[in-house]
Design a protein around this motif. Structure first.
Motif, PDB file in Angstrom:
ATOM      1  N   ARG A 162       0.813  -1.213   0.000  1.00 49.16           N
ATOM      2  CA  ARG A 162       0.000   0.000   0.000  1.00 49.16           C
ATOM      3  C   ARG A 162       0.846   1.263   0.000  1.00 49.16           C
ATOM      4  O   ARG A 162       0.518   2.250  -0.631  1.00 49.16           O
ATOM      5  CB  ARG A 162      -0.912  -0.020   1.231  1.00 49.16           C
ATOM      6  CG  ARG A 162      -1.958   1.059   1.218  1.00 49.16           C
ATOM      7  CD  ARG A 162      -2.929   0.917   2.370  1.00 49.16           C
ATOM      8  NE  ARG A 162      -3.776  -0.256   2.139  1.00 49.16           N
ATOM      9  CZ  ARG A 162      -4.085  -1.140   3.085  1.00 49.16           C
ATOM     10  NH1 ARG A 162      -3.635  -0.998   4.307  1.00 49.16           N
ATOM     11  NH2 ARG A 162      -4.843  -2.168   2.813  1.00 49.16           N
ATOM     12  N   GLN A 217      -4.095  -4.365  -2.494  1.00 47.24           N
ATOM     13  CA  GLN A 217      -3.136  -3.506  -1.799  1.00 47.24           C
ATOM     14  C   GLN A 217      -3.162  -3.810  -0.312  1.00 47.24           C
ATOM     15  O   GLN A 217      -4.233  -3.915   0.284  1.00 47.24           O
ATOM     16  CB  GLN A 217      -3.469  -2.037  -2.038  1.00 47.24           C
ATOM     17  CG  GLN A 217      -3.290  -1.640  -3.475  1.00 47.24           C
ATOM     18  CD  GLN A 217      -3.462  -0.160  -3.704  1.00 47.24           C
ATOM     19  OE1 GLN A 217      -3.855   0.582  -2.818  1.00 47.24           O
ATOM     20  NE2 GLN A 217      -3.156   0.278  -4.902  1.00 47.24           N
ATOM     21  N   SER A 218      -1.982  -3.965   0.265  1.00 51.82           N
ATOM     22  CA  SER A 218      -1.879  -4.305   1.676  1.00 51.82           C
ATOM     23  C   SER A 218      -0.476  -3.997   2.171  1.00 51.82           C
ATOM     24  O   SER A 218       0.463  -3.923   1.383  1.00 51.82           O
ATOM     25  CB  SER A 218      -2.174  -5.794   1.874  1.00 51.82           C
ATOM     26  OG  SER A 218      -2.028  -6.167   3.226  1.00 51.82           O
TER      27      SER A 218
END
Length: 148
Positions: A41, A94-95
Motif C-alpha cells: 500500500r 493492496q496491503s
C-alpha cells in the motif's frame, strides 16, 4: 476436490511455475481460478534511508506499480482462459502485509486451496528477510500447496 483455487504471483520465475501448476490443477479439477498479486500500500518503505521523493513522484510510482501488477494478473488470466479454465478472476490487492492479503483474499473468495511458490531464500537471508510463504503456511486455515 477443489472448486476454487487461489494462486499468488509476484511475476518472478518461481511464481510463474506456481501459476502454470495452478492452471493445470484448475483444469484437472474443473475448478475456478483466482489470481492475486499483492502490492504494498505504501511504497515509501522502499525508500527508507534514501532520498525522500516528492509526493508527485510517489503518486506516479504507485500508479506504475499498480499498472504492472494489473498487467501481471491479466496475463495469467489470459493464459488460463486460453487453456480452458472455466472461470478466472484476476485481482490486485493492496496491503501492508503480503501474507495477510493472500490469506484474506482466499477467505473472501471462498477458495479451497492456495497455490504459491517458495521464495528459495536460505540461511541468514531467510532469517533476516522472512518468508511470505511461511507466513501463509502457518496462518492459513485452508490447505497451501507450495511449489519450488
Amino acid at each position: 476436490m477443489y472448486n476454487r483455487i487461489l494462486v499468488a504471483t509476484d511475476a518472478s520465475e518461481l511464481s510463474d511455475l506456481a501459476v502454470k501448476s495452478a492452471i493445470d490443477l484448475a483444469l484437472s479439477m474443473q475448478a475456478e481460478l483466482v489470481v492475486v498479486r499483492v502490492v504494498r500500500r505504501d511504497p515509501n518503505s522502499y525508500f527508507e534511508g534514501s532520498v525522500v521523493l516528492p509526493q508527485v513522484d510517489v503518486a506516479g510510482l504507485i500508479e506504475q506499480i499498480n499498472a504492472e501488477a494489473q498487467r501481471t494478473v491479466d496475463q495469467v488470466k489470459a493464459a488460463a482462459d486460453a487453456k480452458g479454465v472455466k472461470k478466472t478472476l484476476a485481482l490486485v490487492v493492496q496491503s501492508e502485509t503480503v501474507s495477510d492479503a493472500i490469506i484474506e483474499t482466499a477467505r473472501d473468495q471462498q477458495c479451497d486451496v492456495i497455490v504459491m511458490a517458495s521464495n528459495g531464500r536460505k540461511g541468514l537471508k531467510r532469517m533476516l528477510m522472512g518468508s511470505e510463504t511461511l507466513q501463509v503456511l502457518t496462518h492459513s486455515h485452508i490447505p497451501v500447496l507450495v511449489l519450488r
